[in-house]
Design an enzyme around this catalytic site. Structure first.
Site, short mmCIF file in Angstrom:
data_model
loop_
_atom_site.label_atom_id
_atom_site.label_comp_id
_atom_site.label_asym_id
_atom_site.label_seq_id
_atom_site.Cartn_x
_atom_site.Cartn_y
_atom_site.Cartn_z
N ASP A 1 -7.43 -6.50 -9.78
CA ASP A 1 -7.70 -6.84 -8.39
C ASP A 1 -9.07 -6.33 -7.93
O ASP A 1 -9.21 -5.77 -6.84
CB ASP A 1 -6.59 -6.24 -7.50
CG ASP A 1 -6.54 -6.89 -6.12
OD1 ASP A 1 -7.11 -7.99 -5.95
OD2 ASP A 1 -5.93 -6.31 -5.21
N GLY B 1 1.68 -4.17 2.06
CA GLY B 1 1.77 -5.43 1.32
C GLY B 1 3.17 -5.60 0.79
O GLY B 1 4.13 -4.93 1.22
N LEU C 1 -2.67 3.11 6.22
CA LEU C 1 -3.93 2.50 5.80
C LEU C 1 -3.78 1.01 5.51
O LEU C 1 -4.75 0.26 5.58
CB LEU C 1 -4.46 3.20 4.55
CG LEU C 1 -4.87 4.67 4.70
CD1 LEU C 1 -5.25 5.26 3.36
CD2 LEU C 1 -6.03 4.80 5.68
#
Length: 704
Positions: free
Chosen positions: A179, A53, A50
């Site tokens: 975030d 990082g 998906l």
């Protein structure tokens, strides 16, 4: 080649571009995802990647133990070098996972477990969580932008009202998302509710490790967040708080409203939002405009400090949010007076450039000042007075607000005497049409109710519920003063007397009884958050409350669904839960088991009163072998829960022992409750054996 699977688990031939069953685009066919089809620990089969990082990769997977149910695997593989750095990162990851699994909210993906596997001789670490079917706000916005559309005010107001309680919940636990952005809010396909995903805590671990064990600059290494969404203090200094999440939410809303990115609204010199660029671009109601103004304040002290403050501002007529005023102007700093929008604190401006002093002829001082000097002096005095007055005014307003809050907030003294006086009571006097015996009976019931501190309206609804269950033909009707209904009124009074006796036996606190009739989902969410902070699950909380409640109301056992909670009897159960929360918080019903270095066994003992429960928690590790033995009377129930609740070893059981290997790390819960009619003694023995020492504790099954 391995077959490919879509997000629904449908199997397709290798190199397929679209699912043959549902037509979903198979992204892994283009990305060449070599992990597709891999089954981890014999349970989680990877469907596709998906995203990825600095902390690792995220996969869509199927839980084979749950009939192929979709889930998400977050692999923790930070880009750090060296054994020490990796070990430090793993420790921090486990700590963060321990925080995340405690988040129990319907609009947050449930964190299921911490998964360790060994593949090709190397350990891999995953965090498993629920998969949320739906579209992110970013995907919805992109689709609309292609059509020249964007989110309207009605939609973002609905979004705010639905997501702010989620933020209020996580902030109450001390968790900061870090975030928030359109990418991290999913509109769930099932019910249209926004779901908050991708908490930044896991990403923060990699940054923290980099700052602690590598040569990175701390200011750079700990920085986390998206430019334009995260406020200045978070991007520059790594400082996060509830207000930084609220700032990011304000930026997210503005992007959804305008269809433009934050870079188009931020002044590159000051890195602050420019009001004229965004608020003038779209028509907004005064309420939403004021709320966004406050959310996007550059200084964290000028922003709202809680999500609940914002929610109240959105629902009130005057959308002002209380804030902590900035410190008073320094005596050596000239202040400028400006008019700010309602509810927004004026921010101090930079001091104006002082007028150059002019040389004055010697002689009389007043004459030497000249008219310009006098004017400067007068302006200085006016401005200083204005600055002082603004500061003093804010202090006065703040003191008044605090005073009003103290007056409006009930204290312990308010509940010391729960008795309701006749002057405060709403119950009418018994009808003169009743016999003297009936009037006396009703007066006795009224006095008992007032002594218990139970409001009349709730009392009537509670007795009506029980009366209608016994006399279903009377459901929905009220009894009259007619002599023909005297026997029914006598039955109603009999039921009322029994209920008052049961409430007396339940021994609820005055605070709990004072709120009967007003408990709702908000209270239950707050209770869960409070016990979660104690490393206790809501399951344990309810075990303790159930023992007390069902001992007094045995006919209600098994009636704890949503329909029951909305009934008057459900209110009494919730009052019992409220008292059980306090018993856990005070440690009256909770004890922490600590294994000191070298200890293998711990023994706890005590006495339980009828209907009383006691919870114990112990922090244990996966792969340890645990033996548990409980010695107590037959009329006791025993439960053992794993940290995530995925494994229930015993639940309301008459069994007294358990032995086995622990499936996960975290706080295990042991609950003993009594359903005896007399006090019972108990003794709980727990022995834990550590597994053989290894560099990395993993599932030894090797995956192909």
């Amino acid at each position: 080649m391995k077959p490919l699977h879509c997000s629904h688990g449908h199997e397709n031939p290798p190199n397929s571009r679209f699912c043959l069953h549902c037509g979903e685009k198979l992204e892994q066919a283009e990305n060449g995802n070599r992990e597709s089809g891999l089954a981890l620990a014999g349970r989680y089969r990877i469907v596709r990647e998906l995203g990825h990082g600095g902390f690792g990769r995220t996969y869509l997977a199927q839980d084979l133990n749950r009939f192929g149910e979709a889930c998400v695997l977050k692999e923790f593989a930070p880009q750090v070098q060296g054994t020490f750095a990796l070990q430090k990162a793993s420790e921090l990851f486990e700590r963060e996972a321990g925080v995340l699994y405690q988040l129990k909210h319907p609009q947050i993906p449930q964190f299921r477990e911490l998964l360790r596997v060994k593949q090709n001789g190397e350990g891999r670490l995953f965090l498993v969580q629920d998969y949320i079917a739906g579209q992110t706000c970013r995907a919805i916005l992109e689709a609309r932008r292609n059509q020249g559309l964007r989110f309207n005010e009605t939609e973002v107001l609905k979004l705010l009202r639905q997501i702010l309680p989620v933020l209020d919940y996580i902030h109450s636990l001390g968790v900061i998302h870090r975030d928030i952005s359109p990418e991290n809010i999913i509109i769930r396909q099932q019910d249209g509710l926004p779901v908050l995903i991708d908490f930044g805590g896991v990403k923060q671990i990699a940054a923290t490790v980099a700052s602690q064990v590598m040569a990175s600059s701390p200011a750079t290494a700990t920085r986390l967040g998206k430019v334009g969404y995260a406020p200045h203090e978070q991007m520059q200094g790594g400082i996060v708080s509830a207000s930084s999440d609220l700032y990011a939410l304000g930026a997210t809303v503005l992007v959804l409203l305008t269809g433009k990115e934050p870079s188009e609204f931020i002044d590159p010199q000051t890195l602050t939002w420019v009001r004229s660029r965004h608020f003038s671009a779209i028509p907004l109601s005064p309420t939403l405009s004021h709320v966004l103004e406050q959310l996007l304040q550059p200084h964290p002290r000028n922003r709202p400090q809680s999500a609940n403050q914002v929610l109240q501002a959105l629902t009130s007529q005057s959308p002002q949010i209380a804030y902590s005023p900035p410190p008073p102007p320094s005596p050596q700093t000239q202040a400028t007076v400006a008019v700010a929008p309602a509810g927004i604190a004026p921010t101090p401006s930079s001091p104006p450039t002082p007028v150059a002093q002019r040389s004055a002829p010697s002689g009389n001082n007043n004459a030497a000042l000249g008219w310009i000097g006098k004017l400067i002096l007068a302006l200085g005095l006016i401005l200083a007075a204005g600055g002082f007055g603004w500061w003093a005014g804010n202090l006065w307003i703040e003191s008044q607000l605090r005073s009003q809050q103290r007056e409006a907030t009930p204290t312990q003294e308010d509940f010391e005497n729960p008795v309701i006086s006749p002057e405060e009571d709403d119950e009418p006097e018994p009808s003169s049409d009743f016999s003297q015996e009936e009037q006396q009976r009703k007066q006795t019931l009224r006095q008992r109710r007032m002594n218990l501190g139970i409001e009349y309206d709730f009392y009537v609804s509670l007795v009506d519920q029980a009366f209608w269950n016994e006399y279903p033909a009377q459901r929905g009707s009220s009894l009259s003063t007619d002599p023909d209904e005297a026997r029914l009124r006598e039955a109603w009074d009999r039921i009322a007397a029994n209920l008052l006796t049961q409430i007396e036996q339940l021994d609820l606190s005055p605070q709990a009884k004072a709120q009967l009739g007003s408990y709702d989902q908000t209270d239950r969410d707050r209770w869960k958050a409070r016990v979660n902070r104690l490393r206790v699950s809501s399951r344990t909380l309810y075990d303790i409350a159930d023992a007390k409640f069902f001992r007094v109301f045995p006919k209600q056992e098994g009636e704890t669904g949503s329909e029951f909670l909305d009934q008057p009897m459900g209110q009494i159960w919730q009052a019992t839960v409220a008292d059980s929360v306090k018993a856990l918080q005070s440690r009256e019903a909770l004890e922490r088991i600590v294994f000191e270095s070298g200890d293998r066994s711990q023994q706890m003992s005590g006495t339980l009163q009828p209907g009383e429960g006691k919870a114990f928690t112990a922090q244990l590790s996966a792969d340890q072998v645990m033996d548990v033995d409980l010695s107590t009377a037959a009329n006791a129930l025993f439960s053992i829960y794993s940290p995530t609740g995925n494994t229930i070893f015993l639940e309301d059981s008459r069994d007294r022992s358990f032995s086995g290997e622990l499936p996960e790390s975290g706080f295990y819960e042991f609950v003993v409750v009594s359903d005896a009619d007399e006090p019972i003694d108990y003794q709980l023995d727990i022995t834990v054996e550590n597994p053989p020492e290894s560099a990395f504790s993993v599932d030894e099954s090797t995956e192909d």
